[in-house]
Design a protein around this motif. Structure first.
Motif, PDB file in Angstrom:
ATOM      1  N   SER A  70       0.828  -1.212   0.000  1.00  0.00           N
ATOM      2  CA  SER A  70       0.000   0.000   0.000  1.00  0.00           C
ATOM      3  C   SER A  70       0.859   1.259   0.000  1.00  0.00           C
ATOM      4  O   SER A  70       0.519   2.256  -0.640  1.00  0.00           O
ATOM      5  CB  SER A  70      -0.975  -0.005   1.180  1.00  0.00           C
ATOM      6  N   PHE A  71       1.998   1.224   0.685  1.00  0.00           N
ATOM      7  CA  PHE A  71       2.902   2.376   0.688  1.00  0.00           C
ATOM      8  C   PHE A  71       3.421   2.655  -0.721  1.00  0.00           C
ATOM      9  O   PHE A  71       3.426   3.797  -1.182  1.00  0.00           O
ATOM     10  CB  PHE A  71       4.073   2.145   1.646  1.00  0.00           C
ATOM     11  N   VAL A  72       3.863   1.599  -1.398  1.00  0.00           N
ATOM     12  CA  VAL A  72       4.411   1.760  -2.749  1.00  0.00           C
ATOM     13  C   VAL A  72       3.338   2.286  -3.705  1.00  0.00           C
ATOM     14  O   VAL A  72       3.589   3.207  -4.486  1.00  0.00           O
ATOM     15  CB  VAL A  72       5.015   0.423  -3.249  1.00  0.00           C
ATOM     16  N   VAL A  73       2.142   1.728  -3.633  1.00  0.00           N
ATOM     17  CA  VAL A  73       1.069   2.143  -4.544  1.00  0.00           C
ATOM     18  C   VAL A  73       0.616   3.573  -4.251  1.00  0.00           C
ATOM     19  O   VAL A  73       0.499   4.396  -5.167  1.00  0.00           O
ATOM     20  CB  VAL A  73      -0.125   1.155  -4.467  1.00  0.00           C
ATOM     21  N   ILE A  74       0.366   3.891  -2.996  1.00  0.00           N
ATOM     22  CA  ILE A  74      -0.096   5.239  -2.644  1.00  0.00           C
ATOM     23  C   ILE A  74       0.966   6.282  -2.969  1.00  0.00           C
ATOM     24  O   ILE A  74       0.651   7.400  -3.397  1.00  0.00           O
ATOM     25  CB  ILE A  74      -0.518   5.299  -1.159  1.00  0.00           C
ATOM     26  N   SER A  75       2.236   5.912  -2.803  1.00  0.00           N
ATOM     27  CA  SER A  75       3.333   6.853  -3.082  1.00  0.00           C
ATOM     28  C   SER A  75       3.396   7.270  -4.552  1.00  0.00           C
ATOM     29  O   SER A  75       4.004   8.291  -4.870  1.00  0.00           O
ATOM     30  CB  SER A  75       4.673   6.245  -2.660  1.00  0.00           C
ATOM     31  N   LEU A  76       2.776   6.494  -5.430  1.00  0.00           N
ATOM     32  CA  LEU A  76       2.747   6.867  -6.844  1.00  0.00           C
ATOM     33  C   LEU A  76       1.929   8.137  -7.073  1.00  0.00           C
ATOM     34  O   LEU A  76       2.131   8.829  -8.068  1.00  0.00           O
ATOM     35  CB  LEU A  76       2.166   5.726  -7.689  1.00  0.00           C
ATOM     36  N   TRP A  77       0.996   8.433  -6.171  1.00  0.00           N
ATOM     37  CA  TRP A  77       0.069   9.550  -6.377  1.00  0.00           C
ATOM     38  C   TRP A  77       0.243  10.719  -5.415  1.00  0.00           C
ATOM     39  O   TRP A  77      -0.444  11.729  -5.568  1.00  0.00           O
ATOM     40  CB  TRP A  77      -1.374   9.055  -6.299  1.00  0.00           C
ATOM     41  N   ILE A  78       1.086  10.595  -4.424  1.00  0.00           N
ATOM     42  CA  ILE A  78       1.204  11.679  -3.438  1.00  0.00           C
ATOM     43  C   ILE A  78       2.653  12.120  -3.274  1.00  0.00           C
ATOM     44  O   ILE A  78       3.583  11.400  -3.639  1.00  0.00           O
ATOM     45  CB  ILE A  78       0.630  11.262  -2.061  1.00  0.00           C
ATOM     46  N   GLU A  79       2.813  13.295  -2.703  1.00  0.00           N
ATOM     47  CA  GLU A  79       4.138  13.787  -2.340  1.00  0.00           C
ATOM     48  C   GLU A  79       4.596  13.063  -1.067  1.00  0.00           C
ATOM     49  O   GLU A  79       3.763  12.723  -0.210  1.00  0.00           O
ATOM     50  CB  GLU A  79       4.083  15.292  -2.063  1.00  0.00           C
ATOM     51  N   PRO A  80       5.885  12.831  -0.907  1.00  0.00           N
ATOM     52  CA  PRO A  80       6.362  12.124   0.298  1.00  0.00           C
ATOM     53  C   PRO A  80       5.936  12.781   1.614  1.00  0.00           C
ATOM     54  O   PRO A  80       5.659  12.091   2.593  1.00  0.00           O
ATOM     55  CB  PRO A  80       7.882  12.135   0.134  1.00  0.00           C
ATOM     56  N   THR A  81       5.858  14.115   1.654  1.00  0.00           N
ATOM     57  CA  THR A  81       5.471  14.781   2.903  1.00  0.00           C
ATOM     58  C   THR A  81       4.023  14.508   3.299  1.00  0.00           C
ATOM     59  O   THR A  81       3.675  14.626   4.472  1.00  0.00           O
ATOM     60  CB  THR A  81       5.700  16.298   2.798  1.00  0.00           C
ATOM     61  N   THR A  82       3.195  14.123   2.346  1.00  0.00           N
ATOM     62  CA  THR A  82       1.798  13.790   2.654  1.00  0.00           C
ATOM     63  C   THR A  82       1.710  12.571   3.557  1.00  0.00           C
ATOM     64  O   THR A  82       0.738  12.386   4.284  1.00  0.00           O
ATOM     65  CB  THR A  82       1.008  13.563   1.350  1.00  0.00           C
ATOM     66  N   TRP A  83       2.752  11.739   3.524  1.00  0.00           N
ATOM     67  CA  TRP A  83       2.759  10.545   4.374  1.00  0.00           C
ATOM     68  C   TRP A  83       2.701  10.894   5.860  1.00  0.00           C
ATOM     69  O   TRP A  83       2.154  10.129   6.653  1.00  0.00           O
ATOM     70  CB  TRP A  83       3.978   9.659   4.093  1.00  0.00           C
ATOM     71  N   PHE A  84       3.236  12.048   6.251  1.00  0.00           N
ATOM     72  CA  PHE A  84       3.141  12.440   7.658  1.00  0.00           C
ATOM     73  C   PHE A  84       1.682  12.549   8.090  1.00  0.00           C
ATOM     74  O   PHE A  84       1.305  12.124   9.179  1.00  0.00           O
ATOM     75  CB  PHE A  84       3.888  13.755   7.905  1.00  0.00           C
ATOM     76  N   TRP A  85       0.852  13.122   7.230  1.00  0.00           N
ATOM     77  CA  TRP A  85      -0.577  13.262   7.529  1.00  0.00           C
ATOM     78  C   TRP A  85      -1.277  11.908   7.504  1.00  0.00           C
ATOM     79  O   TRP A  85      -2.127  11.617   8.356  1.00  0.00           O
ATOM     80  CB  TRP A  85      -1.243  14.213   6.540  1.00  0.00           C
TER      81      TRP A  85
END
Length: 193
Positions: A70-85
């Protein structure tokens, strides 16, 4: 394994369950995790890692693999800093989902509840990226080692913080955050050489 007193988990008696003997000689009935039970409430769907926790073999490992995918797939569409949220929100949602699922099952931290592994492994991947497949695989192995072995103080928090309600679900989530911290510590030491 900690559990609610017999009869404290709503609906526990209405479903098939396995008897478990606790340290004090008490018994409690634990609901077997099934897809039907999981889809019975949104909290269970989340706590079971959208079904990854239903694996009959190594649900924590399968949940961590789901977290990786899920991290790899979601990372295709978001900026890395969005992961903090996402991680912060995932942790807060996990408090609710794990508390509700624990109450419904009658067990504070059943092995099928893998949302804690998912969110904690997102933390690991957020800080080890960018790295290739083998770096991610090494992070996976180290995380699983720390989550299973529970070196101090993980084992202490695993035993003392789990209980009913949101505070108890904080303990469920927190011990995996410690495993993530140890994994990141290994990577920091490895990268410093």
């Amino acid at each position: 394994m900690s559990a609610y007193p017999p009869g404290a988990a709503p609906g526990a008696a209405a479903n098939p369950a396995d008897p478990i003997t606790l340290d004090a000689g008490q018994t409690v009935r634990v609901i077997r995790p099934t897809a039907r039970f999981m889809f019975g409430h949104p909290a269970r769907l989340i706590a079971y890692g959208f079904g990854s926790g239903l694996s009959p073999v190594g649900p924590g490992t399968v949940g961590t693999l789901y977290g990786w995918l899920s991290f790899v797939v979601i990372s295709l569409w978001i900026e890395p800093t969005t992961w903090f949220w996402i991680i912060g929100g995932g942790f807060l949602v996990g408090l609710w989902a794990c508390a509700r699922t624990a109450r419904d099952m009658g067990v504070f931290d059943h092995g099928s509840m893998v949302w804690d592994e998912i969110v904690a492994f997102w933390i690991v991947l957020l800080f080890v990226m960018p790295t290739g497949f083998w770096g991610q695989f090494a992070a996976f192995l180290w995380f699983r080692l720390f989550d299973i072995a529970k070196p101090a103080p993980i084992r202490y928090y695993d035993r003392t913080l789990k209980g009913p309600g949101l505070l108890g679900s904080f303990g469920v989530m927190f011990d995996d955050v410690f495993a993530a911290f140890y994994t990141l510590l290994v990577f920091a030491l490895w990268r410093s050489f």
